[in-house]
Write a protein that holds these residues in place. Structure first.
Motif, PDB file in Angstrom:
ATOM      1  N   ASN A 220       9.804   2.212  11.387  1.00 32.14           N
ATOM      2  CA  ASN A 220       9.920   2.252  12.840  1.00 32.14           C
ATOM      3  C   ASN A 220      10.832   1.137  13.334  1.00 32.14           C
ATOM      4  O   ASN A 220      10.624  -0.037  13.019  1.00 32.14           O
ATOM      5  CB  ASN A 220       8.531   2.127  13.473  1.00 32.14           C
ATOM      6  CG  ASN A 220       8.561   2.028  14.992  1.00 32.14           C
ATOM      7  OD1 ASN A 220       7.862   1.220  15.576  1.00 32.14           O
ATOM      8  ND2 ASN A 220       9.359   2.848  15.633  1.00 32.14           N
ATOM      9  N   GLY A 222      13.651   0.115  16.897  1.00 34.43           N
ATOM     10  CA  GLY A 222      14.072   0.503  18.234  1.00 34.43           C
ATOM     11  C   GLY A 222      14.981  -0.529  18.865  1.00 34.43           C
ATOM     12  O   GLY A 222      15.218  -1.602  18.317  1.00 34.43           O
ATOM     13  N   TYR A 243       8.555  -4.844  22.572  1.00 34.82           N
ATOM     14  CA  TYR A 243       9.945  -5.294  22.448  1.00 34.82           C
ATOM     15  C   TYR A 243      10.162  -6.592  23.234  1.00 34.82           C
ATOM     16  O   TYR A 243      10.637  -6.611  24.358  1.00 34.82           O
ATOM     17  CB  TYR A 243      10.935  -4.218  22.854  1.00 34.82           C
ATOM     18  CG  TYR A 243      10.603  -3.368  24.068  1.00 34.82           C
ATOM     19  CD1 TYR A 243      10.202  -3.927  25.276  1.00 34.82           C
ATOM     20  CD2 TYR A 243      10.731  -1.986  24.023  1.00 34.82           C
ATOM     21  CE1 TYR A 243       9.946  -3.145  26.393  1.00 34.82           C
ATOM     22  CE2 TYR A 243      10.471  -1.184  25.117  1.00 34.82           C
ATOM     23  CZ  TYR A 243      10.077  -1.774  26.314  1.00 34.82           C
ATOM     24  OH  TYR A 243       9.812  -0.989  27.407  1.00 34.82           O
ATOM     25  N   ASP A 252      10.680  -2.819  14.113  1.00 38.23           N
ATOM     26  CA  ASP A 252       9.378  -3.129  14.716  1.00 38.23           C
ATOM     27  C   ASP A 252       8.247  -3.184  13.694  1.00 38.23           C
ATOM     28  O   ASP A 252       7.539  -4.168  13.595  1.00 38.23           O
ATOM     29  CB  ASP A 252       9.045  -2.094  15.791  1.00 38.23           C
ATOM     30  CG  ASP A 252      10.043  -2.139  16.928  1.00 38.23           C
ATOM     31  OD1 ASP A 252      10.057  -3.150  17.642  1.00 38.23           O
ATOM     32  OD2 ASP A 252      10.803  -1.171  17.100  1.00 38.23           O
ATOM     33  N   ALA A 343       2.472   2.540  15.600  1.00 35.75           N
ATOM     34  CA  ALA A 343       3.425   3.192  16.493  1.00 35.75           C
ATOM     35  C   ALA A 343       3.153   4.675  16.745  1.00 35.75           C
ATOM     36  O   ALA A 343       3.186   5.118  17.899  1.00 35.75           O
ATOM     37  CB  ALA A 343       4.856   2.993  15.960  1.00 35.75           C
ATOM     38  N   THR A 348       4.208   6.338  23.854  1.00 35.53           N
ATOM     39  CA  THR A 348       5.475   5.687  24.186  1.00 35.53           C
ATOM     40  C   THR A 348       5.816   4.585  23.192  1.00 35.53           C
ATOM     41  O   THR A 348       4.962   4.107  22.433  1.00 35.53           O
ATOM     42  CB  THR A 348       5.400   5.067  25.601  1.00 35.53           C
ATOM     43  OG1 THR A 348       4.340   4.097  25.632  1.00 35.53           O
ATOM     44  CG2 THR A 348       5.138   6.149  26.642  1.00 35.53           C
ATOM     45  N   TYR A 349       7.076   4.157  23.242  1.00 36.87           N
ATOM     46  CA  TYR A 349       7.551   3.047  22.416  1.00 36.87           C
ATOM     47  C   TYR A 349       6.857   1.751  22.825  1.00 36.87           C
ATOM     48  O   TYR A 349       6.288   1.039  21.990  1.00 36.87           O
ATOM     49  CB  TYR A 349       9.065   2.945  22.569  1.00 36.87           C
ATOM     50  CG  TYR A 349       9.744   1.798  21.849  1.00 36.87           C
ATOM     51  CD1 TYR A 349       9.174   1.168  20.755  1.00 36.87           C
ATOM     52  CD2 TYR A 349      11.006   1.362  22.274  1.00 36.87           C
ATOM     53  CE1 TYR A 349       9.814   0.125  20.103  1.00 36.87           C
ATOM     54  CE2 TYR A 349      11.661   0.324  21.626  1.00 36.87           C
ATOM     55  CZ  TYR A 349      11.056  -0.297  20.547  1.00 36.87           C
ATOM     56  OH  TYR A 349      11.701  -1.328  19.905  1.00 36.87           O
ATOM     57  N   SER A 350       6.906   1.428  24.107  1.00 36.82           N
ATOM     58  CA  SER A 350       6.305   0.178  24.575  1.00 36.82           C
ATOM     59  C   SER A 350       4.825   0.376  24.883  1.00 36.82           C
ATOM     60  O   SER A 350       4.326   1.502  24.984  1.00 36.82           O
ATOM     61  CB  SER A 350       7.016  -0.330  25.824  1.00 36.82           C
ATOM     62  OG  SER A 350       6.751   0.511  26.936  1.00 36.82           O
ATOM     63  N   ARG A 555      11.534   8.368  20.902  1.00 35.70           N
ATOM     64  CA  ARG A 555      10.836   8.163  22.178  1.00 35.70           C
ATOM     65  C   ARG A 555      11.646   7.270  23.132  1.00 35.70           C
ATOM     66  O   ARG A 555      11.422   6.058  23.193  1.00 35.70           O
ATOM     67  CB  ARG A 555       9.465   7.528  21.924  1.00 35.70           C
ATOM     68  CG  ARG A 555       8.534   8.379  21.087  1.00 35.70           C
ATOM     69  CD  ARG A 555       7.199   7.706  20.860  1.00 35.70           C
ATOM     70  NE  ARG A 555       7.329   6.460  20.108  1.00 35.70           N
ATOM     71  CZ  ARG A 555       6.300   5.732  19.686  1.00 35.70           C
ATOM     72  NH1 ARG A 555       5.075   6.125  19.929  1.00 35.70           N
ATOM     73  NH2 ARG A 555       6.491   4.618  19.003  1.00 35.70           N
ATOM     74  N   SER A 582      14.410   2.753  23.433  1.00 33.29           N
ATOM     75  CA  SER A 582      14.039   3.903  22.618  1.00 33.29           C
ATOM     76  C   SER A 582      13.757   3.432  21.207  1.00 33.29           C
ATOM     77  O   SER A 582      14.347   2.452  20.730  1.00 33.29           O
ATOM     78  CB  SER A 582      15.151   4.958  22.593  1.00 33.29           C
ATOM     79  OG  SER A 582      14.752   6.095  21.832  1.00 33.29           O
ATOM     80  N   ASP A 583      12.840   4.123  20.568  1.00 33.23           N
ATOM     81  CA  ASP A 583      12.595   3.866  19.155  1.00 33.23           C
ATOM     82  C   ASP A 583      12.661   5.177  18.384  1.00 33.23           C
ATOM     83  O   ASP A 583      12.772   6.261  18.972  1.00 33.23           O
ATOM     84  CB  ASP A 583      11.255   3.159  18.934  1.00 33.23           C
ATOM     85  CG  ASP A 583      10.064   4.092  19.088  1.00 33.23           C
ATOM     86  OD1 ASP A 583      10.187   5.120  19.790  1.00 33.23           O
ATOM     87  OD2 ASP A 583       8.988   3.795  18.530  1.00 33.23           O
TER      88      ASP A 583
END
Length: 588
Positions: A220, A222, A243, A252, A343, A348-350, A555, A582-583
């Motif tokens: 993973n 991003g 992030y 990540d 993840a 979502t990513y965050s 994402r 985005s990741d």
């Protein structure tokens, strides 16, 4: 005959059948509103109609089946079908089984669902697990089949016990509303990765399948483009997570799982499982627990990237207790939360601020008992939040947790309340006391659902770090890795530091590969003990999830957040922050 003509004939047959059955229906039955499921059975290429195929409509709620045989034109029709969740599949000698399609049927309208039969593979039938070339060839084939949509995952949906799964996962990160500290009792384990497919089709495939042990994981990474920068500090996006570093690309988390899950669908014998999960990357900064190789983060030279054994536990499943009881012993994810550290378990990513600043893992024992299809109860004893038992006092101390969940509307609505940690509540490493309430709801049989989580946390005797000045002895009371509080008066040596937060997700599914996320939240760091600033926050996010097969997830998201009382972002110089990020997750 064209597809359009075939469909018109199928619809006409359905209308005639429905009209004929209504002539003989009683007055009471006539007052009910039914639906119709019709379609065409097709060959593996999805073009030619197939006659004589047995089409099965499975009621996912009641567990009953209806069967039809496709006509000369491939058409089939199920009339007078009650509203609910169903699975549709087909089979015929000489063909492979079709994939099982799950859908919700509303009252009234006709639903068109074609079924495509699979290809038959006689050599495979004779030797189901015969080696198919070398390991890397099999490994590559698993990805190719996944991306082309030809993976060998056809056939009836696995059995489950209790309510049907309320949502589809994928595209969503889960299909059952999540609760921590246990497997989902009554739900099948459907994990199947390219790595395991390569192993299962190898020379020892049968032995691996019998063991029930799987090895899998993901890579993973991003990027983010932020209005904040790193001029006055490396982690200028904070308190946004994960992030932290503005305008950068980050690896990540790279994660490896080794696990076996107990079979909680069956009710006749004891079963067991275990999980070992290792994470490497910048995200270790959020998962680290005191005592688990924590010197990487808490030592004199804090590392940018590190390694963390996020989970290490055993599961003991006792089916004869109520509707099933699971006992988990070891280090596990903290019980209540919509989100999780890993993840793929997130929309979502965050992460929301709410999740960023609550407890992550606990080490102890947790007992989950499913009383019936409505009620579930959990009780546990741990060493505290994010701390190993062997660390000892004051950081590690006996800590209780208790949770109660209630589901109704066939599992589409779920309420989950937790007292997540309760002990003396005195200042120590992440020793927050917390009360949670989470609500999950699917809107009827639509493609929309929503998740809402609220918590209230507090910690007592927190050293005063009020920037207006504090008593000289307060700084000496600070613990490495645990913030102080902005107490109301500089004359206070310590104070109680509470905080509260609420977050809401609204989710919309677009087919099997895409979904939309809308997230809004409010966070009040009443004494500044969680984020380091005594202020209120709001955060708003618009995100999208897109799957390539079932092995790549992308994402993108747009996130805006605001601090109401103090400049917090860009290393404490701005009240607002806007991030596009985005990741991508690559599963193996």
């Amino acid at each position: 005959m064209s597809h359009k003509t075939q469909r018109m004939i199928a619809e006409l047959v359905c209308v005639l059948l429905l009209g004929m059955t209504s002539l003989f229906a009683s007055t009471d039955a006539a007052q009910c509103t039914f639906g119709v499921v019709q379609g065409i059975a097709r060959d593996p290429g999805g073009l030619l109609p197939v006659s004589g195929a047995e089409v099965i409509l499975h009621d996912a709620v009641n567990g009953t089946d209806q069967k039809r045989v496709s006509g000369e034109d491939g058409a089939f029709c199920f009339e007078k079908v009650l509203p609910g969740r169903y699975q549709l599949r087909a089979t015929k000698s000489g063909f492979g089984n079709s994939q099982a399609t799950t859908f919700d049927l509303a009252a009234g309208p006709s639903v068109s669902k074609d079924v495509t039969l699979g290809t038959d593979d006689p050599p495979l039938a004779k030797s189901a697990h015969a080696p198919q070339g070398g390991f890397f060839k099999r490994f590559g084939k698993a990805y190719g089949d996944d991306w082309k949509g030809t993976s060998n995952d056809s056939g009836p949906a696995p059995q489950r016990r209790g309510n049907p799964a309320p949502v589809d996962g994928p595209p969503f990160p889960f299909s059952d509303w999540p609760y921590g500290g246990s497997v989902v009792i009554g739900a099948p384990w459907t994990q199947s990765s390219p790595l395991m497919q390569a192993i299962w089709s190898g020379p020892s495939g049968d032995a691996w399948k019998r063991s029930g042990i799987q090895i899998y994981g993901w890579l993973n990474g991003g990027f983010n483009i932020s209005t904040s920068g790193t001029k006055d500090g490396h982690y200028g996006n904070a308190p946004a997570a994960y992030y932290l570093v503005p305008n950068s690309f980050q690896p990540d988390q790279e994660v490896l799982y080794i696990e076996r899950q107990p079979d909680t669908v069956q009710t006749d014998h004891f079963d067991w499982g275990f999980r070992l999960t290792n994470l490497y990357g910048i995200d270790y900064r959020f998962t680290t627990a005191n005592g688990y190789f924590s010197q990487q983060l808490l030592g004199a030279h804090s590392r940018e990237y590190g390694d963390d054994l996020v989970m290490a536990y055993v599961d003991l499943y006792f089916p004869q207790v109520a509707e099933g009881m699971n006992v988990r012993i070891g280090r596990y994810i903290s019980l209540p939360d919509i989100e999780a550290q890993l993840a793929p378990n997130n929309y979502t990513y965050s992460h929301s601020l709410l999740y960023t600043f609550d407890a992550y893992t606990q080490t102890g024992i947790n007992i989950t008992t499913k009383l019936n299809n409505h009620w579930l109860v959990q009780v546990g004893l741990s060493a505290g939040n994010d701390v190993a038992p062997w660390v000892g006092e004051p950081d590690a101390k006996p800590t209780l947790n208790f949770c109660l969940a209630y589901s109704w509307e066939d599992g589409r609505d779920n309420h989950y309340a937790c007292l997540n940690s309760l002990n003396s509540g005195k200042y120590a490493y992440n020793n927050v006391q917390s009360v949670y309430y989470t609500w999950y709801h699917k809107f009827g049989h639509s493609s929309w659902h929503t998740d809402t989580e609220w918590w209230y946390m507090w910690e007592k005797d927190v050293p005063n770090v009020n920037p207006a000045g504090a008593l000289a002895g307060a700084a000496a009371l600070l613990i490495n890795g645990a913030n102080g509080a902005w107490c109301d008066s500089p004359q206070q040596l310590t104070c109680t530091a509470p905080e509260t937060a609420v977050v809401n997700y609204v989710e919309k599914q677009f087919g099997k590969h895409d979904y939309l996320t809308i997230r809004n939240e409010f966070f009040d760091d009443i004494q500044g003990q969680r984020t380091g600033f005594k202020t209120k926050y709001s955060e708003h996010l618009l995100g999208w999830g897109h799957w390539i097969g079932t092995t790549i997830l992308v994402r993108p998201e747009l996130r805006y957040e605001h601090s109401y009382d103090l400049p917090v972002y860009n290393s404490g110089t701005r009240k607002d922050q806007l991030i596009f990020a985005s990741d991508a997750i690559f599963f193996f």
